[in-house]
Design an enzyme around this catalytic site. Structure first.
Site, short mmCIF file in Angstrom:
data_model
loop_
_atom_site.label_atom_id
_atom_site.label_comp_id
_atom_site.label_asym_id
_atom_site.label_seq_id
_atom_site.Cartn_x
_atom_site.Cartn_y
_atom_site.Cartn_z
N LYS A 170 0.87 -1.20 0.38
CA LYS A 170 0.20 -0.10 -0.01
C LYS A 170 0.65 1.15 -0.02
O LYS A 170 0.52 2.08 -0.52
CB LYS A 170 -0.45 0.04 0.98
CG LYS A 170 -1.77 -1.30 1.28
CD LYS A 170 -2.76 -1.16 2.16
CE LYS A 170 -2.40 -0.78 4.04
NZ LYS A 170 -1.67 -2.68 3.82
N ARG A 201 -9.96 0.86 9.03
CA ARG A 201 -9.36 -0.76 9.08
C ARG A 201 -10.60 -0.63 9.71
O ARG A 201 -10.41 -2.75 9.73
CB ARG A 201 -8.05 -0.85 9.76
CG ARG A 201 -7.04 -1.17 8.82
CD ARG A 201 -5.48 -0.63 9.31
NE ARG A 201 -4.64 -1.07 9.38
CZ ARG A 201 -3.16 -0.74 8.94
NH1 ARG A 201 -3.66 0.47 8.73
NH2 ARG A 201 -2.04 -1.50 9.80
N ARG A 251 11.43 -5.73 5.05
CA ARG A 251 11.02 -4.27 4.58
C ARG A 251 12.00 -3.68 6.07
O ARG A 251 12.49 -3.87 6.63
CB ARG A 251 9.74 -3.33 5.37
CG ARG A 251 9.00 -2.02 5.42
CD ARG A 251 8.18 -1.97 5.19
NE ARG A 251 6.85 -2.66 6.65
CZ ARG A 251 5.37 -2.60 6.17
NH1 ARG A 251 5.55 -1.82 5.00
NH2 ARG A 251 5.47 -2.51 7.24
N ARG A 311 11.01 -1.80 11.47
CA ARG A 311 9.89 -1.37 12.07
C ARG A 311 9.89 -2.02 13.64
O ARG A 311 10.08 -3.29 13.25
CB ARG A 311 8.56 -0.98 11.33
CG ARG A 311 8.31 0.00 10.47
CD ARG A 311 7.44 -0.04 10.10
NE ARG A 311 6.65 -0.17 10.17
CZ ARG A 311 4.86 -0.76 9.41
NH1 ARG A 311 4.59 0.16 8.58
NH2 ARG A 311 3.89 -0.91 10.12
N ARG A 362 -1.22 -9.27 13.19
CA ARG A 362 -1.18 -8.54 12.07
C ARG A 362 -2.60 -9.19 11.03
O ARG A 362 -3.29 -8.25 10.38
CB ARG A 362 -0.62 -7.38 11.72
CG ARG A 362 0.42 -6.39 12.61
CD ARG A 362 1.27 -6.13 12.30
NE ARG A 362 1.53 -5.03 11.64
CZ ARG A 362 2.64 -4.74 10.87
NH1 ARG A 362 4.08 -5.39 10.93
NH2 ARG A 362 2.97 -3.86 9.74
#
Ligand code: ADP
Ligand code: AMP
Length: 225
Positions: free
Chosen positions: A13, A88, A127, A160, A171
């Site tokens: 996203k 969400r 990431r 992160r 998640r």
């Protein structure tokens, strides 16, 4: 044009939103980025957000809706909008609809990026992000030119706190339980068309598919300024 960009964590996203925002002149508002900025500022609200985020849980709706309404009023009133990571939950989608209806600026479309669970885990654990400008990399799929440094601003990249496998699984579970119903909500209770795009191919191919869909929405004659 006002669009919502949805999809599981790691679907791409943020990567795609930056490209679409630039191509179509939209303001990109990412709830995750806004929350991370609040945390970095060291505010009391930031401390509260951290508890939920680091555990892979959704931040409570009242907090999210207030923070996002403020951001939309502050930044988003004059230009097109691309919402990334918000809403969400169905309660957030209802609050967003009410806010947009008040401003007589309804949504023009909902874009959903899909991706397989195994692909997602590989993407998220690899990431790396720039803590300064927010640019996102992947150690294998989209590496920085120089090892671990942001190509744009030279800042050392970070991983992160919530990008470790155990939290990613949490998640993903929350996405299925709390966020997939939002897609159903839009299909059943909104006039905005819902368009799914396969997020598994390489980034440029996904960008092309998404851009085609945005052009389609924009030329459908329903997209409003
Ligand atoms: P999201 O905002 O949905 O959580 P990101 O845009 O941050 O997802 O992408 C998650 C990770 O996957 C990042 O490391 C990014 O560089 C990488 N990535 C994004 N899109 C692709 C893709 N199509 N193929 C491979 N890796 C991707
Ligand atoms: P993201 O950057 O989109 O992956 O979001 C990171 C984390 O921020 C999520 O795991 C949640 O804890 C929190 N978050 C972001 N957006 C929302 C939202 N719309 N509702 C609830 N929590 C959110």
């Amino acid at each position: 044009m006002r669009l919502v960009l949805m999809g599981p964590p790691g679907a791409g996203k943020g990567t795609q939103a930056k490209r679409l925002a630039e191509t179509f002149g939209l303001l990109h508002l990412s709830s995750g980025d806004i929350f991370r900025a609040e945390r970095a500022a060291g505010s009391e609200l930031g401390g509260k957000l951290a508890e939920y985020m680091d555990a892979g849980e959704l931040v409570p709706d009242e907090i999210v809706v207030e923070v996002m309404a403020r951001a939309m009023t502050r930044d988003g009133s004059q230009q097109g909008l691309l919402l990334d990571g918000f809403p969400r939950t169905v309660a957030q989608a209802e609050a967003l609809d009410a806010e947009l209806a008040r401003a007589d600026k309804p949504l023009d479309g909902v874009l959903v990026i899909t991706a397989d669970d195994d692909e997602i885990v590989g993407r998220i654990t690899g990431r790396r992000s720039c803590p300064d400008c927010g640019r996102v990399y992947h150690i294998r799929f989209m590496p920085p030119t120089s090892d671990e440094q942001c190509d744009d601003c030279g800042t050392k990249l970070v991983q992160r706190e919530d990008d470790v496998e155990s939290v990613v699984r949490q998640r993903l579970e929350n996405y299925k339980r709390q966020t997939e119903p939002v897609i159903r909500y839009y299909r059943e209770r909104s006039e905005a068309p819902v368009k799914e795009v396969d997020g598994n191919p390489p980034p440029d191919a996904v960008t092309e598919s998404l851009a085609d869909v945005v052009r389609e929405i924009s030329s459908s004659g329903e997209a409003k300024a």
